[in-house]
Design an enzyme around this catalytic site. Structure first.
Site, short mmCIF file in Angstrom:
data_model
loop_
_atom_site.label_atom_id
_atom_site.label_comp_id
_atom_site.label_asym_id
_atom_site.label_seq_id
_atom_site.Cartn_x
_atom_site.Cartn_y
_atom_site.Cartn_z
N TYR A 175 0.85 -1.19 0.00
CA TYR A 175 0.00 0.00 0.00
C TYR A 175 0.89 1.24 0.00
O TYR A 175 1.76 1.39 0.85
CB TYR A 175 -0.89 -0.03 1.24
N CYS A 176 0.70 2.14 -0.97
CA CYS A 176 1.40 3.41 -1.05
C CYS A 176 2.91 3.21 -1.04
O CYS A 176 3.45 2.50 -1.87
CB CYS A 176 0.92 4.33 0.07
N VAL A 177 3.63 3.80 -0.08
CA VAL A 177 5.09 3.70 -0.06
C VAL A 177 5.54 2.25 0.08
O VAL A 177 6.59 1.86 -0.44
CB VAL A 177 5.68 4.58 1.07
N GLY A 232 4.01 -0.17 -1.31
CA GLY A 232 3.86 -0.70 -2.66
C GLY A 232 5.06 -0.35 -3.52
O GLY A 232 5.54 -1.16 -4.32
#
Length: 576
Positions: A309-311, A313
């Site tokens: 998720y986000c960073v 990812g």
């Protein structure tokens, strides 16, 4: 409130605010005409297009004349034409802003000045594009700050509340403000309304491993059989993991367990002085790869499904490249990316905060080896200042209203500290220099990173209104990975676009099975489906590996080689 007449500002107040608005208009007009007299070129080239400046000044002059005519002679003036954005501006939804002449004048004046300030920025020519975006961002922040809704004398609802409560609302608002000043963070939801393990992060599970960097949580199965391939989730260490395990009605983790997945989640440690030397390599090697190997060994499987998720990812993409380069891509059977970027050339407004001055300031704030999470929280709040800052100034400071319990805002306020060495290198290497998008420009533990070597089947989700990881930026991952890839565009933004339980029946998502090059082409041929994309994702997981096994042995937390250390959600998520 309908029975309480709106107090009209005193003559002195009205004269003062009329003078302020008039002075602002005069300054803008004079500034516009003065700028046209600047030399066409200087040491930095052309700084302003005189034609554009004159057009902007003439437009502002015309808007101002119409504004004053509507105020002084409304019967013979053309009506004020709102833009669609102005019409849906929630700050001015109260009827007084249109029905009462004084407040209608203030509202229209504000919109005229705001619109022309932004036009003035757009008329700048010969300015570095990034600098222009910084100017525009700062201008929008200034515009939000000077809204008449933010001042007691020019907000009809605040005036009504003062009269209704005989001034008690102002005292309550002052109390709210002083409390926030004392703790150094703006309050956004009722304190004490939520507690981890009581009404948040309630999915049953156990902490089965703890390292100096993370805790590994394994969740208890609720189905007789589970998928043979387990799922491990890497949330961003910028925030707490329980964004994916809010109330049971919103929990992605709880829902995934109910689908028959054996779910593991990494709960990152909030940084302290002991983590001053932690860098990105550590989050890949001692974080993601270590956790993947731990799950593989515990359950005796070749590979796992992984979510970043986000960073996290972004880091998962690097992890996949490292595993591919080391000849071990089978350790991750599939990868899912929630609003994650790998190419930062179009990474949105956060780019505004990445220049030498900002990086120097961040470094100065990290004297003990970590960055206080309140700094990052304020940065993200600034990206949506109207909703996440000034809304609370008006409601809770000026009107003295009680805070509303809201699980998502409780999570948003539950900040984490970041290792300063990692944070600075992340902003420099990725946001500023975009090295991850260039093959072999970065390495992890001596292994060069080449995203073009990633052949892992991937599911890439983006949010249509995402202001942190814009959909166009997330899309770029499709230009790097070489394996089978499915891109899904979800309605809403960085959080609500991800945390959208099927039971809520909210939003929509788009898919397009054709091979296209751009996000625009994707949308042209995309099929829209109402509701959550989660069922589409679990169907995709099933297509990767549909085999099932009985939910016994090591699949039950604490029953394998890793013994339970404590109940979920663990200890790291509770430390600040």
């Amino acid at each position: 409130m309908a029975d309480t007449p709106t107090p009209t500002p005193s003559l002195e107040d009205l004269q003062h605010w009329t003078w302020v608005l008039g002075k602002a208009q005069q300054m803008m007009l004079e500034h516009g005409f003065d700028m046209t007299k600047l030399p066409a070129a200087g040491p930095f080239g052309t700084m302003l297009d005189p034609t554009a400046a004159m057009r902007a000044s003439a437009g502002f002059w015309a808007d101002t004349m119409q504004l004053w005519q509507r105020f002084l002679d409304p019967a013979h003036a053309a009506p004020f034409e709102e833009t669609p954005e102005q019409a849906k501006d929630k700050r001015f939804k109260a009827p007084q802003w249109r029905e009462e002449p004084v407040f209608d004048f203030l509202r229209q004046s504000y919109f005229v000045i705001a619109d022309n300030l932004l036009k003035g920025v757009d008329s700048l020519d010969g300015v570095d594009p990034k600098q222009k975006e910084q100017i525009r961002f700062a201008t929008k922040g200034f515009i939000d700050a000077v809204s008449p809704t933010n001042f007691p004398a020019t907000n009809p609802q605040v005036l009504e509340k003062i009269v209704e409560t005989k001034g008690e609302s102002l005292l309550k608002g002052l109390q709210n403000m002083l409390a926030d000043i004392a703790k150094g963070q703006m309050t956004q939801t009722a304190e004490g309304a939520f507690e981890l393990g009581r009404n948040l992060a309630m999915t049953p599970g156990k902490v089965v491993k703890r390292t100096p960097l993370y805790e590994l949580i394994q969740y208890s199965p609720v189905t007789k059989q589970v998928y043979a391939t387990p799922l491990i989730i890497f949330p961003p260490w910028i925030n707490r993991f329980y964004i994916l395990d809010l109330t049971p009605e919103k929990s992605f983790i709880g829902w995934a367990v109910a689908q028959g997945l054996t779910v593991f989640v990494v709960s990152w440690k909030s940084a302290d002085a002991s983590m001053k030397d932690v860098v990105w390599d550590d989050y890949v090697e001692r974080g993601q790869i270590d956790a993947i190997d731990t799950v593989r060994e515990l359950l005796g499987v070749e590979g796992v499904h992984a979510i970043g998720y986000c960073v996290a990812g972004t880091t998962l993409a690097a992890t996949l490249a490292v595993l591919a380069a080391r000849g071990a891509p089978e350790k991750v059977k599939s990868a899912t990316f929630f609003t994650a970027q790998v190419d930062f050339s179009e990474s949105g407004d956060l780019q505004i905060f990445v220049d030498d001055d900002q990086l120097a300031m961040i470094k100065s704030l990290s004297g003990e080896g970590f960055l206080d999470g309140r700094y990052m929280a304020m940065t993200f709040n600034l990206l949506r200042g109207r909703d996440l800052i000034w809304n609370y100034v008006t409601n809770n400071y000026l009107m003295g209203q009680d805070y509303v319990p809201f699980d998502l805002l409780h999570w948003n306020s539950d900040v984490t500290n970041l290792p300063s060495a990692w944070h600075l290198s992340y902003l420099t290497d990725l946001y500023r220099d975009n090295k991850l998008a260039v093959a072999n420009s970065m390495s992890i533990g001596g292994t060069p990173i080449d995203l073009g070597k990633v052949t892992t089947p991937s599911y890439v989700q983006a949010g249509r209104e995402d202001h942190i990881a814009p959909a166009a930026s997330v899309w770029k991952i499709t230009h790097h990975f070489k394996g089978p890839l499915k891109f899904v565009l979800a309605g809403s933004g960085h959080i609500a676009g991800v945390v959208n339980h099927p039971g809520a029946g909210k939003y929509q998502y788009w898919v397009n099975d054709e091979k296209v090059e751009t996000l625009a082409e994707f949308m042209e041929g995309a099929k829209e489906t109402k509701g959550s994309w989660w069922p589409d994702w679990v169907a995709w997981i099933d297509s990767i590996d549909a085999s099932k096994v009985d939910a016994k042995g090591a699949i039950v937390p604490g029953k394998g080689s890793l013994k339970a250390l404590e109940d979920a959600p663990g200890s790291y998520v509770r430390t600040r």
